[in-house]
Design a protein around this motif. Structure first.
Motif, PDB file in Angstrom:
ATOM      1  N   LEU A 382       5.909   0.447  -8.143  1.00  0.00           N
ATOM      2  CA  LEU A 382       5.062   1.384  -7.404  1.00  0.00           C
ATOM      3  C   LEU A 382       5.520   1.501  -5.952  1.00  0.00           C
ATOM      4  CD1 LEU A 382       1.357   0.663  -8.468  1.00  0.00           C
ATOM      5  CD2 LEU A 382       2.723   2.679  -8.997  1.00  0.00           C
ATOM      6  N   HIS A 383       5.733   0.362  -5.327  1.00  0.00           N
ATOM      7  CA  HIS A 383       6.074   0.370  -3.903  1.00  0.00           C
ATOM      8  C   HIS A 383       7.418   1.056  -3.653  1.00  0.00           C
ATOM      9  CE1 HIS A 383       3.186  -3.218  -2.919  1.00  0.00           C
ATOM     10  NE2 HIS A 383       2.573  -2.135  -3.347  1.00  0.00           N
ATOM     11  N   ARG A 384       8.361   0.922  -4.592  1.00  0.00           N
ATOM     12  CA  ARG A 384       9.648   1.611  -4.415  1.00  0.00           C
ATOM     13  C   ARG A 384       9.481   3.120  -4.481  1.00  0.00           C
ATOM     14  NH1 ARG A 384      11.307  -2.814  -7.425  1.00  0.00           N
ATOM     15  NH2 ARG A 384      11.228  -1.676  -9.402  1.00  0.00           N
ATOM     16  N   ARG A 385       8.397   3.569  -5.090  1.00  0.00           N
ATOM     17  CA  ARG A 385       8.078   4.998  -5.139  1.00  0.00           C
ATOM     18  C   ARG A 385       7.111   5.389  -4.016  1.00  0.00           C
ATOM     19  NH1 ARG A 385       9.208   3.157 -10.144  1.00  0.00           N
ATOM     20  NH2 ARG A 385      10.174   4.566 -11.663  1.00  0.00           N
ATOM     21  N   SER A 386       6.935   4.497  -3.057  1.00  0.00           N
ATOM     22  CA  SER A 386       6.046   4.723  -1.898  1.00  0.00           C
ATOM     23  C   SER A 386       4.596   4.919  -2.316  1.00  0.00           C
ATOM     24  CB  SER A 386       6.516   5.939  -1.087  1.00  0.00           C
ATOM     25  OG  SER A 386       7.814   5.745  -0.618  1.00  0.00           O
ATOM     26  N   ILE A 387       4.168   4.215  -3.377  1.00  0.00           N
ATOM     27  CA  ILE A 387       2.804   4.318  -3.876  1.00  0.00           C
ATOM     28  C   ILE A 387       2.097   2.978  -3.706  1.00  0.00           C
ATOM     29  CG2 ILE A 387       1.354   4.748  -5.908  1.00  0.00           C
ATOM     30  CD1 ILE A 387       3.606   6.516  -6.988  1.00  0.00           C
ATOM     31  N   LEU A 388       0.897   3.001  -3.145  1.00  0.00           N
ATOM     32  CA  LEU A 388       0.033   1.825  -3.051  1.00  0.00           C
ATOM     33  C   LEU A 388      -1.069   1.960  -4.088  1.00  0.00           C
ATOM     34  CD1 LEU A 388      -0.366   1.602   0.843  1.00  0.00           C
ATOM     35  CD2 LEU A 388       1.289   0.399  -0.594  1.00  0.00           C
ATOM     36  N   HIS A 389      -1.247   0.940  -4.924  1.00  0.00           N
ATOM     37  CA  HIS A 389      -2.236   1.024  -6.000  1.00  0.00           C
ATOM     38  C   HIS A 389      -3.652   0.953  -5.460  1.00  0.00           C
ATOM     39  CE1 HIS A 389      -4.606  -0.046  -9.533  1.00  0.00           C
ATOM     40  NE2 HIS A 389      -3.613   0.416 -10.269  1.00  0.00           N
ATOM     41  N   ARG A 390      -3.965  -0.023  -4.620  1.00  0.00           N
ATOM     42  CA  ARG A 390      -5.235  -0.214  -3.925  1.00  0.00           C
ATOM     43  C   ARG A 390      -6.394  -0.686  -4.813  1.00  0.00           C
ATOM     44  NH1 ARG A 390      -7.388   3.778   0.233  1.00  0.00           N
ATOM     45  NH2 ARG A 390      -7.599   5.210  -1.515  1.00  0.00           N
ATOM     46  N   ASP A 391      -6.158  -0.906  -6.103  1.00  0.00           N
ATOM     47  CA  ASP A 391      -7.258  -1.395  -6.946  1.00  0.00           C
ATOM     48  C   ASP A 391      -6.731  -2.321  -8.048  1.00  0.00           C
ATOM     49  OD1 ASP A 391      -9.890  -1.719  -7.655  1.00  0.00           O
ATOM     50  OD2 ASP A 391      -9.992   0.086  -8.884  1.00  0.00           O
ATOM     51  N   ILE A 392      -5.856  -3.242  -7.656  1.00  0.00           N
ATOM     52  CA  ILE A 392      -5.328  -4.212  -8.617  1.00  0.00           C
ATOM     53  C   ILE A 392      -6.392  -5.276  -8.864  1.00  0.00           C
ATOM     54  CG2 ILE A 392      -3.548  -5.964  -9.022  1.00  0.00           C
ATOM     55  CD1 ILE A 392      -1.738  -4.245  -7.153  1.00  0.00           C
ATOM     56  N   LYS A 393      -6.712  -5.476 -10.133  1.00  0.00           N
ATOM     57  CA  LYS A 393      -7.719  -6.454 -10.536  1.00  0.00           C
ATOM     58  C   LYS A 393      -7.583  -6.662 -12.044  1.00  0.00           C
ATOM     59  CE  LYS A 393     -11.255  -2.802 -10.967  1.00  0.00           C
ATOM     60  NZ  LYS A 393     -12.587  -2.341 -10.504  1.00  0.00           N
TER      61      LYS A 393
END
Length: 567
Positions: A382-393
């Motif tokens: 995700l981060h390599r695609r410049s995306i932050l998930h923000r709800d990992i659980k």
């Protein structure tokens, strides 16, 4: 990669002295092509008066010019509506002011191609057709009287009435799509079978668009058409990558389906079961009847259908989901036709981490380490695609029966890709998985995702939270995290050190990247991280310590004085 179109047109007067049809098209250069798209239009002036040709030409020329003068912030539909309504007022005034132009009016069918979507506006009995995969579909409805003897009498036209009702429509484009704008002189004399045959030749690159338009107009005259015959043919050769603005525009147009029940169908997909319902979205397991493949269909809750912010957030989620093509995520499936607001993704047998915990499941240390490595790889993707998930659980970590770990739910994810179009996404995250700095309104970052992943692993192993459970709307105070070994004494020290570093209160003490987190899990037994030692208060803040001692001493002295006085 810009939108690339192959187009051509033809317009023949036939047996009439004057050609009252008018065809036009504008293909702008960048950045207008991406911002406003290309526009094509066809108009057929109402016969029987001198103003038919003037109405058709003015309407098309005015639309092609004024559409590009509308603000870029306006949706395509709004731009078309405003311009056509203004043109309608002008045409009607001209017809009322000049006797020779009395009854001046025209049909109009306009087509916009922008990004990966088509939009159209329509009044009268000119038509728009779409050929896709060898199947011809008429996209417009004729505005004529429904009596057989009056089928050529218009009920709507530009200039016919001061109040003009315009039909609008839209849909997703596909490469090799062929679109046809045709006057009634063409479609009334040629069968749909012949239209399909000619347009299929264009789709297969066996016939140029201009040659196809000329062939259709000529064939209509040969078939006995007594009207002007005009056709405009467009083939989509190459599509750009869908931008967020087009995705958001599409989300505002499509209707939200009512709550579905098992056995019902939506766009040909049969609903098998409701998988999950939240306040904002619904998830169904559906079956594709063509392949008998099970898929997941996600849509907005009907109660949120009128909320533009929820629609935007939902479209943004789908837009991001299409870009995470990796084994760590469910993959988006593009339907053959899409008449409702939803998106499809692959369905995988298995359960989430939370479901396993709720069922009394237990994770051994080796299992947790392997899952932690897979989770770190998913976050890194995700981060390599410049995306932050923000709800990992645990609820969003799926353990597939095929052995794959998949990260679910990009509903509140953000990326650097939407800088041109701000997204009104809801506040993100479950409180117990939010990093301490986020309670001080710090922006989300890669390290906040790593923190949430660390809390997820901590909970997998201990069923506890490092700082205790945090309730919604609570303003927590973060002290030192509880070592996970207190709940699982058999945990190796290296793993405890990795977990504590991932959930450190200060972002500077955490892993900087998902790759660093992964490396720590992979090499932990042979290269354990240095466990951060708690620094005594006397070393952290000696002046503060002595101030505290002085304050306590003063309070005690005052208390002794008080006791002596009352004695």
């Amino acid at each position: 990669m810009p939108l690339t179109i192959h187009a051509g047109h033809a317009s023949l007067a036939g047996i009439r002295e004057r050609n009252e049809d008018f065809v036009g098209m504008v293909t702008p250069a960048e950045p207008e092509l991406s911002a406003k798209g290309l526009i094509a239009a066809i108009a057929d002036g109402v016969s029987g008066n001198e103003g038919g040709r003037e109405a058709a030409e003015y309407t098309v020329r005015g639309l092609l010019t004024d559409y590009y003068a509308t603000p870029e912030t306006w949706p395509v539909t709004q731009s078309l509506e405003k311009v056509i309504q203004a043109i309608n007022s002008w045409v009607q005034r001209q017809g009322s002011a000049r006797r020779e132009l009395a009854g001046m009016a025209t049909t109009l069918t306009a087509l916009i191609l922008r990004g990966t979507w088509y939009y159209f506006a329509h009044v009268g009995d000119t038509r728009l057709y779409l050929l896709r995969g060898g199947v011809l579909t008429r996209l417009t409805t004729d505005h004529v009287w429904d009596r057989p003897e009056m089928q050529h009498v218009l009920t709507r036209a530009v200039g016919l009435d001061s109040r003009l009702a315009i039909d609008h429509g839209m849909g997703e484009l596909r490469e090799r799509d062929v679109l046809l704008l045709a006057s009634d002189g063409v479609w009334d004399s040629i069968s749909e079978y012949d239209l399909t045959h000619t347009l299929s030749q264009v789709a297969m690159d066996q016939l140029a668009a201009a040659s196809a338009a000329q062939a259709l107009a000529t064939a209509a005259l040969d078939a006995g058409s007594r009207d002007n015959c005009s056709a405009l043919v467009l083939r989509v050769d190459r599509l750009p990558e869908e931008n967020l603005r087009d995705a958001l525009s599409g989300s505002q147009q499509l209707p939200v389906p009512d709550r579905l029940k098992p056995g019902q169908e939506i766009d040909g997909y049969e609903v098998e079961a409701l998988l999950h319902a939240s306040a904002a979205t619904l998830l169904y397991r559906v079956i594709d009847p063509r392949s008998q493949r099970r898929l997941v269909l996600k849509t907005l809750h009907p109660d949120r259908a009128a909320d533009p912010h929820e629609r935007s957030a939902f479209a943004h989620e789908e837009w991001l989901a299409r870009r995470v093509v990796a084994r760590f995520f469910p993959q988006v499936i593009v339907p053959e036709q899409k008449n409702w607001l939803y998106y499809l993704s692959t369905w995988h047998e298995g359960q989430t981490v939370q479901q396993k915990l709720d069922a009394g499941g237990h994770f051994t240390v080796p299992e947790a380490v392997v899952l932690g490595e897979k989770l770190a790889r998913a976050i890194g993707a995700l981060h390599r695609r410049s995306i932050l998930h923000r709800d990992i659980k645990p609820d969003n970590v799926h353990l597939g029966a095929d052995g794959e770990l998949r990260l679910l739910d990009l509903g509140v994810a953000l990326s650097g890709l939407e800088s041109e179009t701000p997204v009104a996404a809801p506040l993100a995250g479950t409180p117990s998985f939010l990093a301490p700095e986020q309670f001080d309104n710090a922006p989300p970052s890669r390290q906040t995702d790593i923190y949430a992943a660390g809390v997820t692993l901590y909970r997998m192993l201990t069923r506890h939270y490092p700082y205790g459970e945090i309730e919604p709307f609570q303003r927590p105070r973060f002290g030192e995290p509880v070592p996970p070994g207190r709940y699982r004494p058999e945990l190796p020290q290296w793993l405890e050190a990795v977990l504590l570093k991932s959930v450190a209160r200060d972002p500077a003490d955490r892993y900087e990247t998902a790759e660093e987190f992964l490396l720590a899990l992979e090499r932990g037994p042979s290269n354990p991280p240095v466990q951060r030692q708690t620094v005594p208060l006397v070393k952290r803040d000696p002046a503060g310590l002595w101030r505290a001692v002085a304050a306590v001493s003063l309070v005690l002295n005052l208390l002794l004085v008080y006791l002596l006085v009352i004695a």
